[in-house]
Scaffold this active site. Structure first.
Site, PDB file in Angstrom:
ATOM      1  N   GLU A  72       0.856  -1.194   0.000  1.00 21.75           N
ATOM      2  CA  GLU A  72       0.000   0.000   0.000  1.00 21.75           C
ATOM      3  C   GLU A  72       0.887   1.237   0.000  1.00 21.75           C
ATOM      4  O   GLU A  72       1.814   1.336   0.804  1.00 21.75           O
ATOM      5  CB  GLU A  72      -0.915  -0.019   1.224  1.00 21.75           C
ATOM      6  N   ILE A  73       0.584   2.178  -0.890  1.00 21.94           N
ATOM      7  CA  ILE A  73       1.438   3.352  -1.063  1.00 21.94           C
ATOM      8  C   ILE A  73       1.086   4.485  -0.098  1.00 21.94           C
ATOM      9  O   ILE A  73       1.927   5.323   0.217  1.00 21.94           O
ATOM     10  CB  ILE A  73       1.374   3.837  -2.528  1.00 21.94           C
ATOM     11  N   LEU A  90      -7.709  -5.794  -6.207  1.00 23.22           N
ATOM     12  CA  LEU A  90      -9.109  -5.698  -5.821  1.00 23.22           C
ATOM     13  C   LEU A  90      -9.555  -4.240  -5.794  1.00 23.22           C
ATOM     14  O   LEU A  90      -9.021  -3.424  -5.047  1.00 23.22           O
ATOM     15  CB  LEU A  90      -9.318  -6.326  -4.437  1.00 23.22           C
ATOM     16  N   ASP A 112      -7.816   1.704  -8.473  1.00 21.15           N
ATOM     17  CA  ASP A 112      -8.188   3.027  -8.977  1.00 21.15           C
ATOM     18  C   ASP A 112      -8.497   2.912 -10.469  1.00 21.15           C
ATOM     19  O   ASP A 112      -7.654   2.477 -11.252  1.00 21.15           O
ATOM     20  CB  ASP A 112      -7.026   3.996  -8.753  1.00 21.15           C
ATOM     21  N   GLU A 132     -12.984  -3.180   2.113  1.00 25.46           N
ATOM     22  CA  GLU A 132     -13.816  -2.008   2.362  1.00 25.46           C
ATOM     23  C   GLU A 132     -14.619  -1.636   1.120  1.00 25.46           C
ATOM     24  O   GLU A 132     -15.817  -1.342   1.186  1.00 25.46           O
ATOM     25  CB  GLU A 132     -12.908  -0.838   2.772  1.00 25.46           C
ATOM     26  N   GLU A 133     -13.953  -1.660  -0.037  1.00 23.99           N
ATOM     27  CA  GLU A 133     -14.618  -1.278  -1.282  1.00 23.99           C
ATOM     28  C   GLU A 133     -15.704  -2.287  -1.660  1.00 23.99           C
ATOM     29  O   GLU A 133     -16.790  -1.915  -2.112  1.00 23.99           O
ATOM     30  CB  GLU A 133     -13.592  -1.165  -2.413  1.00 23.99           C
TER      31      GLU A 133
END
Length: 269
Positions: free
Chosen positions: A101-102, A162, A165, A244-245
């Protein structure tokens, strides 16, 4: 692959059945880790990364597996708040999993969540595996630039993308996580037989990812039913509903578009 509408799902309950979750007041709260929804992968983020996979200290991330020589087999690219990792960790306790994760605050949240789960989740007295959630970790990293710095050749058995963007504007398509250049790197770190899992609620992005994977010579499509027949049903359930998405799409009664591909071996004459 056809769209699916999902409501309740066994993936949400599976970790609870394996290990009882600690109370919410022990776990980190998202409201304390506010962050923009997306980050520019082309920006010069202040990141530290290994020069090569053999220079990365995996023992620091998986202390219960120290000295085993094991490296991650599952990689969740753009793992967000870590829902997939937390869902799968109790189901595959001997498989190391890594989230990438960035975003600073989001990656810190996942780290703190894993630390809390490791320290508060009671171990299964009948299990011979290390303690709960010892097999999951996270790095703050730009996977579009540095994935081969972390994973040796053919070391992964599963790659997850998953709800990435969508980068709707045409001039932003170069920032999409699936592209011909990046697929070459994914094929390098994924072992033959390994699976790429993609899912999105954006039909255009689904078509983009599916088409690029279909056109790449080292991947072949595999149906959801084939994967379930191979025993990967729990993974697919988590792909659909653990993030979450994914839960947000369910609340809004939206569609989810799944596409999965297998890494194939190509023999050279």
């Amino acid at each position: 692959m056809p769209k699916r509408k999902r409501t309740g799902d066994s993936a949400d309950a599976a970790p609870d059945s394996a290990h009882k979750q600690p109370p919410n007041d022990v776990l980190p709260q998202k409201r304390h880790y506010r962050q923009r929804a997306h980050a520019n992968p082309f920006s010069d983020h202040a990141l530290s990364y290994p020069a090569s996979p053999d220079q990365f200290d995996w023992d620091a991330h998986y202390p219960a597996f120290a000295g085993s020589g094991k490296t991650p087999e599952f990689a969740d690219v753009g793992c967000g708040f870590g829902g997939l990792l937390i869902a799968l960790a109790p189901l595959y306790p001997d498989t190391l999993m890594l989230g990438m994760e960035i975003r600073v605050q989001v990656s810190q949240y996942v780290h703190d969540r894993i630390v809390a789960l490791r320290s508060t989740t009671p171990a299964d007295p009948n299990s011979t595996s290390p303690g709960p959630y010892q097999n999951v970790s996270i790095v703050r990293a730009n996977s579009m630039k540095f994935m081969p710095n972390y994973f040796p050749k053919h070391s992964l058995s599963a790659l997850f993308f998953l709800f990435p963007d969508p980068h709707f504007k045409a001039r932003k398509h170069k920032a999409r996580i699936i592209s011909p250049t990046l697929l070459a790197e994914y094929a390098y770190v994924l072992r033959p037989g390994g699976i790429v899992y993609t899912i999105t609620d954006v039909r255009d992005l689904h078509d983009w990812m599916r088409t690029h994977l279909e056109q790449f010579p080292l991947f072949e499509p595999v149906t959801e039913q084939e994967l379930r027949d191979e025993g990967k049903g729990p993974i697919l359930d988590a792909v659909y509903s653990s993030t979450e998405e994914g839960k947000k799409v369910e609340r809004n009664k939206g569609d989810k578009w799944l596409a999965c591909f297998r890494r194939i071996e190509v023999t050279r004459d």
